[in-house]
Write a protein that holds these residues in place. Sequence first.
Motif, PDB file in Angstrom:
ATOM      1  N   THR A 242       0.809  -1.219   0.000  1.00 51.09           N
ATOM      2  CA  THR A 242       0.000   0.000   0.000  1.00 51.09           C
ATOM      3  C   THR A 242       0.841   1.267   0.000  1.00 51.09           C
ATOM      4  OG1 THR A 242      -0.221  -0.193   2.417  1.00 51.09           O
ATOM      5  CG2 THR A 242      -2.027  -1.048   1.073  1.00 51.09           C
ATOM      6  N   SER A 243       2.145   1.131   0.195  1.00 47.85           N
ATOM      7  CA  SER A 243       3.016   2.303   0.091  1.00 47.85           C
ATOM      8  C   SER A 243       3.398   2.582  -1.350  1.00 47.85           C
ATOM      9  CB  SER A 243       4.304   2.076   0.895  1.00 47.85           C
ATOM     10  OG  SER A 243       5.219   1.247   0.185  1.00 47.85           O
ATOM     11  N   SER A 300       2.792   6.385   4.137  1.00 42.03           N
ATOM     12  CA  SER A 300       4.219   6.553   3.886  1.00 42.03           C
ATOM     13  C   SER A 300       4.464   7.659   2.861  1.00 42.03           C
ATOM     14  CB  SER A 300       4.822   5.239   3.374  1.00 42.03           C
ATOM     15  OG  SER A 300       6.167   5.419   3.011  1.00 42.03           O
ATOM     16  N   LYS A 301       5.485   8.444   3.102  1.00 46.61           N
ATOM     17  CA  LYS A 301       5.834   9.526   2.186  1.00 46.61           C
ATOM     18  C   LYS A 301       6.642   9.028   0.991  1.00 46.61           C
ATOM     19  CE  LYS A 301       6.061  12.946   5.944  1.00 46.61           C
ATOM     20  NZ  LYS A 301       6.946  13.883   6.691  1.00 46.61           N
ATOM     21  N   VAL A 302       7.077   7.789   1.057  1.00 49.48           N
ATOM     22  CA  VAL A 302       7.890   7.233  -0.027  1.00 49.48           C
ATOM     23  C   VAL A 302       7.329   5.882  -0.447  1.00 49.48           C
ATOM     24  CG1 VAL A 302       9.976   8.383   0.782  1.00 49.48           C
ATOM     25  CG2 VAL A 302       9.486   6.052   1.541  1.00 49.48           C
ATOM     26  N   LYS A 321      12.554   6.396   9.640  1.00 49.59           N
ATOM     27  CA  LYS A 321      11.104   6.298   9.859  1.00 49.59           C
ATOM     28  C   LYS A 321      10.471   7.684   9.893  1.00 49.59           C
ATOM     29  CE  LYS A 321      10.830   1.868  12.302  1.00 49.59           C
ATOM     30  NZ  LYS A 321      10.420   1.194  13.555  1.00 49.59           N
ATOM     31  N   ASP A 322      11.120   8.615  10.575  1.00 48.27           N
ATOM     32  CA  ASP A 322      10.581   9.981  10.639  1.00 48.27           C
ATOM     33  C   ASP A 322      10.548  10.609   9.251  1.00 48.27           C
ATOM     34  OD1 ASP A 322      10.219   9.834  13.366  1.00 48.27           O
ATOM     35  OD2 ASP A 322      12.109  10.865  13.860  1.00 48.27           O
ATOM     36  N   ARG A 323      11.614  10.431   8.489  1.00 54.21           N
ATOM     37  CA  ARG A 323      11.688  11.020   7.159  1.00 54.21           C
ATOM     38  C   ARG A 323      10.668  10.405   6.221  1.00 54.21           C
ATOM     39  NH1 ARG A 323      16.735  10.147   6.330  1.00 54.21           N
ATOM     40  NH2 ARG A 323      16.809   8.634   4.615  1.00 54.21           N
TER      41      ARG A 323
END
Length: 326
Positions: A242-243, A300-302, A321-323
Amino acid sequence: MLLRHIPKEHLNETEYYCIKTLSEFKPTNEESIEHLIKIIFNATQDFEFVSLKDSNNICISLESISRKLQTQNERHELIEILVSAEANYRGKNIEGLAAQIENIATYLNLDDDCLSLSRNIAKQSKDKAYEDWIRHNWSTNNQFEDSGQKQITARFHDVLSKTIIVHKEDDELITKMKGLSTAPANSIGQKLWAFIQDHHFTLPGLYGGASSTLQRHDWIHVIGDYETDFIGELECAAFGATSSNEPGANLWFIGMIAMMAGQFDIGTDMSNMQETINVNFKDSQIQKRLTKAIKRGKGSKVDLLSIDFFEISHEPIDEIKDRFGI
C-alpha cells in the motif's frame, strides 16, 4: 496501492458491489471474506459495514459501478479487491466466481494481471497460480525479461530456485550483506543484520539463502517491525504494497492471502493452518493489526518498494522512519 484511487464518495458503493458479487457464489467461509473486505475498506475510512447476509437489499449494478469508477486506476482497484476476496473463497463455484470477475474486467475494458491469478485459482492449477504470482509480483517483474527465464517451469522448487532461493551464489549481494555486520548501532543496516541472525537465516546471496528478490522484502520487515509468522507476513505485504505504485505491488498482498488460504501449492501442507487463519481473520486484534499495516503503508511519504536500502543502511532507523512518515 489498495484503495489509493477510488474516490471516497464511491467507497460505500464499491464495498457493497464487492460484497454482492461474492455473495452470489455462496462462499462457505462468508465470515472470513466479510472480514477481509472489512479490513481493506476500514483502513481507508470508517463507515457502516454491510454483511453478505444483508447485501441482497442493495441494488448496485455493474453499469452503475462503471459510471462511478471512470479511470483505469479506480477500476483496477476494484478488480484487485475482488481477487483478494476470491483468493480466500471456499465453496463449490470458484470457477463461476473467477468467470464473473473476468466478465467484470472485460466490461470495464481492463486486462489485469490479477485475472491470470484468478483464472488459475479457479482451475485449481496451483503451480501455475504460484508462477503467475511470482512473475507479476513487484519484486520479480524484471527477473523475467531475460529470455532464459521466460520459460521457467511452474513447479514450486524450480520457481523458488530461480527467483527466491539462491542456487548460484551472488557475490555482489554477499558483499553488501557482510558489510552490514559493521553497520552503526541502531542503523537500519544493523537492524537488518540482527534480523538475519536472530532468525538463523542463511546469509542472502549464499547458496540456499535468499536471493536479492526475497532479501528486498526483509528491509520491509525491519522498518515496519513485522515478524515472520503468518500474520507478520500479511502485515509486511499489506504495509509494503500500500506504500507503492509499482505495477503488481498489490499482488504481493493478494498472493500472501491466497497462499494462506491454501490456493497455492508451495510444497507445504497448510490444511491444518487454514481454519486457524480464518479464525484469525475474524479476530478483532488481527483486524486491527492488518488495518494498521494498510494505513501505515498508505501514509508513507515514499514508495518503500523503490528504495535501495543498502544506500541508507548506515542511517539511524528512527531517523529514516521519521523522514518516510512511518
